[in-house]
Design a protein around this motif. Structure first.
Motif, PDB file in Angstrom:
ATOM      1  N   PRO A   5       0.841  -1.197   0.000  1.00  0.00           N
ATOM      2  CA  PRO A   5       0.000   0.000   0.000  1.00  0.00           C
ATOM      3  C   PRO A   5       0.884   1.257   0.000  1.00  0.00           C
ATOM      4  O   PRO A   5       2.021   1.217   0.472  1.00  0.00           O
ATOM      5  CB  PRO A   5      -0.795  -0.108   1.301  1.00  0.00           C
ATOM      6  CG  PRO A   5      -0.196  -1.196   2.087  1.00  0.00           C
ATOM      7  CD  PRO A   5       0.660  -2.026   1.195  1.00  0.00           C
ATOM      8  N   MET A   6       0.342   2.326  -0.530  1.00  0.00           N
ATOM      9  CA  MET A   6       1.108   3.573  -0.555  1.00  0.00           C
ATOM     10  C   MET A   6       1.179   4.150   0.854  1.00  0.00           C
ATOM     11  O   MET A   6       0.164   4.322   1.515  1.00  0.00           O
ATOM     12  CB  MET A   6       0.459   4.582  -1.512  1.00  0.00           C
ATOM     13  CG  MET A   6       1.234   5.900  -1.584  1.00  0.00           C
ATOM     14  SD  MET A   6       0.689   6.985  -2.908  1.00  0.00           S
ATOM     15  CE  MET A   6      -0.910   7.519  -2.304  1.00  0.00           C
ATOM     16  N   ALA A   7       2.368   4.470   1.291  1.00  0.00           N
ATOM     17  CA  ALA A   7       2.544   5.092   2.608  1.00  0.00           C
ATOM     18  C   ALA A   7       2.504   6.603   2.452  1.00  0.00           C
ATOM     19  O   ALA A   7       3.026   7.148   1.477  1.00  0.00           O
ATOM     20  CB  ALA A   7       3.876   4.655   3.213  1.00  0.00           C
ATOM     21  N   GLY A   8       1.885   7.277   3.410  1.00  0.00           N
ATOM     22  CA  GLY A   8       1.879   8.739   3.404  1.00  0.00           C
ATOM     23  C   GLY A   8       1.170   9.311   2.190  1.00  0.00           C
ATOM     24  O   GLY A   8       0.266   8.694   1.629  1.00  0.00           O
ATOM     25  N   ARG A   9       1.571  10.531   1.802  1.00  0.00           N
ATOM     26  CA  ARG A   9       1.063  11.209   0.609  1.00  0.00           C
ATOM     27  C   ARG A   9      -0.419  11.544   0.683  1.00  0.00           C
ATOM     28  O   ARG A   9      -1.052  11.801  -0.353  1.00  0.00           O
ATOM     29  CB  ARG A   9       1.305  10.407  -0.682  1.00  0.00           C
ATOM     30  CG  ARG A   9       2.729   9.885  -0.881  1.00  0.00           C
ATOM     31  CD  ARG A   9       3.741  10.971  -0.986  1.00  0.00           C
ATOM     32  NE  ARG A   9       5.054  10.434  -1.354  1.00  0.00           N
ATOM     33  CZ  ARG A   9       6.203  10.929  -0.922  1.00  0.00           C
ATOM     34  NH1 ARG A   9       6.211  11.971  -0.099  1.00  0.00           N
ATOM     35  NH2 ARG A   9       7.342  10.416  -1.315  1.00  0.00           N
ATOM     36  N   GLY A  10      -0.984  11.504   1.894  1.00  0.00           N
ATOM     37  CA  GLY A  10      -2.415  11.796   2.040  1.00  0.00           C
ATOM     38  C   GLY A  10      -2.753  13.224   1.640  1.00  0.00           C
ATOM     39  O   GLY A  10      -3.736  13.468   0.937  1.00  0.00           O
ATOM     40  N   GLU A  11      -1.923  14.152   2.050  1.00  0.00           N
ATOM     41  CA  GLU A  11      -2.199  15.560   1.755  1.00  0.00           C
ATOM     42  C   GLU A  11      -2.138  15.799   0.256  1.00  0.00           C
ATOM     43  O   GLU A  11      -2.999  16.474  -0.327  1.00  0.00           O
ATOM     44  CB  GLU A  11      -1.176  16.440   2.501  1.00  0.00           C
ATOM     45  CG  GLU A  11      -1.502  17.925   2.492  1.00  0.00           C
ATOM     46  CD  GLU A  11      -1.123  18.637   1.188  1.00  0.00           C
ATOM     47  OE1 GLU A  11      -1.789  19.625   0.834  1.00  0.00           O
ATOM     48  OE2 GLU A  11      -0.181  18.201   0.515  1.00  0.00           O
ATOM     49  N   GLU A  12      -1.126  15.235  -0.386  1.00  0.00           N
ATOM     50  CA  GLU A  12      -0.952  15.420  -1.832  1.00  0.00           C
ATOM     51  C   GLU A  12      -2.117  14.798  -2.602  1.00  0.00           C
ATOM     52  O   GLU A  12      -2.638  15.385  -3.554  1.00  0.00           O
ATOM     53  CB  GLU A  12       0.365  14.797  -2.298  1.00  0.00           C
ATOM     54  CG  GLU A  12       1.610  15.512  -1.794  1.00  0.00           C
ATOM     55  CD  GLU A  12       2.079  15.047  -0.415  1.00  0.00           C
ATOM     56  OE1 GLU A  12       1.340  14.296   0.259  1.00  0.00           O
ATOM     57  OE2 GLU A  12       3.184  15.450  -0.019  1.00  0.00           O
ATOM     58  N   LEU A  13      -2.514  13.603  -2.154  1.00  0.00           N
ATOM     59  CA  LEU A  13      -3.639  12.930  -2.805  1.00  0.00           C
ATOM     60  C   LEU A  13      -4.900  13.789  -2.697  1.00  0.00           C
ATOM     61  O   LEU A  13      -5.627  13.993  -3.679  1.00  0.00           O
ATOM     62  CB  LEU A  13      -3.852  11.561  -2.141  1.00  0.00           C
ATOM     63  CG  LEU A  13      -4.813  10.592  -2.812  1.00  0.00           C
ATOM     64  CD1 LEU A  13      -4.389  10.313  -4.245  1.00  0.00           C
ATOM     65  CD2 LEU A  13      -4.868   9.282  -2.022  1.00  0.00           C
ATOM     66  N   ALA A  14      -5.133  14.320  -1.505  1.00  0.00           N
ATOM     67  CA  ALA A  14      -6.315  15.164  -1.301  1.00  0.00           C
ATOM     68  C   ALA A  14      -6.247  16.407  -2.198  1.00  0.00           C
ATOM     69  O   ALA A  14      -7.271  16.849  -2.745  1.00  0.00           O
ATOM     70  CB  ALA A  14      -6.420  15.573   0.172  1.00  0.00           C
ATOM     71  N   ALA A  15      -5.032  16.960  -2.362  1.00  0.00           N
ATOM     72  CA  ALA A  15      -4.894  18.156  -3.205  1.00  0.00           C
ATOM     73  C   ALA A  15      -5.242  17.835  -4.656  1.00  0.00           C
ATOM     74  O   ALA A  15      -5.885  18.635  -5.354  1.00  0.00           O
ATOM     75  CB  ALA A  15      -3.467  18.698  -3.095  1.00  0.00           C
ATOM     76  N   ILE A  16      -4.850  16.665  -5.119  1.00  0.00           N
ATOM     77  CA  ILE A  16      -5.157  16.289  -6.506  1.00  0.00           C
ATOM     78  C   ILE A  16      -6.668  16.071  -6.666  1.00  0.00           C
ATOM     79  O   ILE A  16      -7.283  16.536  -7.630  1.00  0.00           O
ATOM     80  CB  ILE A  16      -4.380  15.016  -6.911  1.00  0.00           C
ATOM     81  CG1 ILE A  16      -2.869  15.259  -6.793  1.00  0.00           C
ATOM     82  CG2 ILE A  16      -4.739  14.609  -8.347  1.00  0.00           C
ATOM     83  CD1 ILE A  16      -2.014  14.006  -7.002  1.00  0.00           C
ATOM     84  N   LEU A  17      -7.258  15.374  -5.694  1.00  0.00           N
ATOM     85  CA  LEU A  17      -8.705  15.132  -5.779  1.00  0.00           C
ATOM     86  C   LEU A  17      -9.476  16.447  -5.714  1.00  0.00           C
ATOM     87  O   LEU A  17     -10.500  16.624  -6.383  1.00  0.00           O
ATOM     88  CB  LEU A  17      -9.152  14.170  -4.667  1.00  0.00           C
ATOM     89  CG  LEU A  17      -8.484  12.788  -4.692  1.00  0.00           C
ATOM     90  CD1 LEU A  17      -9.033  11.882  -3.583  1.00  0.00           C
ATOM     91  CD2 LEU A  17      -8.630  12.109  -6.051  1.00  0.00           C
ATOM     92  N   GLY A  18      -8.928  17.384  -4.931  1.00  0.00           N
ATOM     93  CA  GLY A  18      -9.549  18.710  -4.848  1.00  0.00           C
ATOM     94  C   GLY A  18      -9.483  19.431  -6.187  1.00  0.00           C
ATOM     95  O   GLY A  18     -10.462  20.053  -6.630  1.00  0.00           O
ATOM     96  N   ALA A  19      -8.344  19.332  -6.855  1.00  0.00           N
ATOM     97  CA  ALA A  19      -8.192  19.985  -8.160  1.00  0.00           C
ATOM     98  C   ALA A  19      -9.157  19.372  -9.177  1.00  0.00           C
ATOM     99  O   ALA A  19      -9.732  20.073 -10.017  1.00  0.00           O
ATOM    100  CB  ALA A  19      -6.742  19.842  -8.653  1.00  0.00           C
TER     101      ALA A  19
END
Ligand SMILES: Nc1ncnc2c1ncn2[C@@H]1O[C@H](COP(=O)(O)OP(=O)(O)OP(=O)(O)O)[C@@H](O)[C@H]1O
Ligand SMILES: [Mg+2]
Length: 437
Positions: A5-19
């Protein structure tokens, strides 16, 4: 092997989904930067899988770094797409999709317009996604297209990944990053905690995470490769088993074809540390260099039996050393510390290069840098020969009939006494000083 599973990167993922939610008639742009293997592509893949509603179309292309040709991005993004359905003159489409029989009969401006039209046609009413992987490696025509697409009203999320770019790609990256519709994220290494998350999914334990973080520098690629290589050997091997050959050669292959001075400096830095290698190169190791006659890396030090340190030795020394350091930094092998001294980007890289130095060169380098020999106790000598034989602490403990805790203490004393930064270095020290019989 099932993917971890991907570790971390939650904030970045949320930013992409937001965009993604913001995409309308105008595109939204996501720029993900970070060094090789940090996890840019993985984040893009996870984000694509998580987009809701699903994109009507995903056009994903990348650079062909080994043989870039015009419109690599378009050609790879459109591969598998029936050309008959695309708008534009057949000859221009053949060129954009890099058909072998394509002839260039159009001006660059015309090709760019057709490329934009084709992209728009494939996206249709959208919303879709354009993925531009490895912008740093893209050919100039693709770069121009990406810049144009970012400035054109499109119902799309444009996701761009890049390592550190050169001047041309850097200008495009700056342009992409300069719009109010852009989200930029620079991915850094995984934290010790995130490394522990990965170890836990792979081995069911977080033990050793700090040491594995240290060895890999938190680089997702190295971490994943170590996990794969030592899946059956277990988590302890990730800390101290020697680097498997296929991984070591990923590092050493980067030096193939480099100037002799560059290779010599890499070897010296791997065995002695960056600062000592610099001092040696400048002939400034004082008594150590003098007692050895001449420094291995200074000009005119041609010696018999060691072609690696005498070949092509230029006059001047330090200018050439600067060039070597600069080259190794641009190869991603070294980084410059705050004090200006070069160090290895990852301990793993250092291990791989240190292990690749052949005996004659190694002995010469270590002899030139060597100070007085430390005093080792009898037990320390035994532990050192276990380390030199490639044993783990557990194996050394079993072999010597002592506890692993005692071995650990001896190993840390050995590292200190021999001035070694790692087990590999201590092992090399042992070889040079005859502790391996
Ligand atoms: N956050 C993460 N957690 C676990 N594994 C990861 C993570 N990020 C990346 N990986 C794994 O690490 C490896 C390297 O990642 P990836 O290919 O995404 O790096 P990259 O930044 O795209 O590198 P490059 O610049 O070489 O394209 C892959 O196997 C990937 O699955
Ligand atoms: Mg990638």
């Amino acid at each position: 092997m099932t993917a971890l599973p991907m570790a971390g990167r939650g904030e970045e993922l949320a930013a992409i989904l937001g965009a993604w939610k913001q995409v309308g008639d105008q595109s939204q742009i996501v720029v993900l930067t970070g060094e090789a293997g940090v996890g840019k592509s993985r984040l893009v893949a996870e984000a694509l899988a998580a987009l809701r509603p699903r994109p009507t179309r995903v056009l994903a292309g990348q650079a062909r770094s080994h043989a870039p040709s015009p419109y690599d991005w378009t050609a790879s993004a459109l591969s598998g797409h029936p050309v008959e359905d695309l708008p534009g003159p057949a000859d221009a489409l053949a060129w954009l999709t890099q058909r072998p029989d394509a002839r260039r009969e159009f001006s660059p401006g015309m090709l760019l317009r057709v490329a934009v039209d084709v992209t728009r046609a494939v996206l249709g009413d959208g919303p879709g996604v354009l993925v531009v992987e490895d912008l740093h490696d893209l050919d100039p025509a693709s770069l121009a297209l990406v810049a144009e697409l970012a400035a054109t009203p499109l119902p799309a999320l444009v996701i761009v990944t890049s390592r550190a770019p050169d001047a041309l790609a850097g200008r495009v990256l700056a342009r992409l990053g300069g719009t109010p519709r852009t989200v930029r994220r620079h991915l850094g290494p995984l934290s010790p905690d995130e490394v522990a998350d990965v170890l836990e999914s792979a081995f069911g334990t977080r033990a050793g995470a700090a040491a594995v973080h240290e060895r890999t520098g938190g680089n997702a690629f190295w971490l994943t490769e170590l996990v794969a290589a030592f899946r059956t050997a277990g988590p302890e091997a990730l800390v101290d088993a020697p680097l498997p050959a296929h991984l070591a050669s990923l590092v050493t292959d980067r030096l193939v074809g480099e100037a002799p001075e560059t290779i010599r400096f890499a070897h010296a830095a791997a065995l002695l540390g960056g600062a000592a290698a610099l001092a040696l190169a400048a002939g400034q190791t004082g008594q150590a260099a003098e007692s050895a006659g001449s420094a291995a890396l200074t000009p005119g030090s041609a010696r018999t039996g060691d072609p690696a340190t005498s070949a092509d030795a230029p006059a001047g020394g330090t200018v050439d050393t600067d060039a070597a350091v600069h080259r190794l930094v641009s190869l991603g092998i070294l980084v410059l510390g705050a004090d200006g001294a070069p160090g290895f980007r990852y301990p793993l890289t250092r291990e791989a290069i240190a292990d690749s130095v052949l005996p004659a060169e190694r002995a010469a380098l270590l002899a030139r840098a060597g100070g007085p020999e430390p005093h080792l106790t009898g037990r320390e000598r035994e532990v050192l020969s276990c380390v030199a034989a490639g044993m783990t602490n557990q194996q050394a403990a079993t072999s010597l009939g002592i506890s692993i805790r005692t071995v650990t203490v001896h190993v840390s004393n050995l590292l200190r006494k021999t001035g070694s930064a790692s087990r590999t270095e201590a092992a090399l020290w042992a070889v040079r000083n005859g502790y391996t019989e």
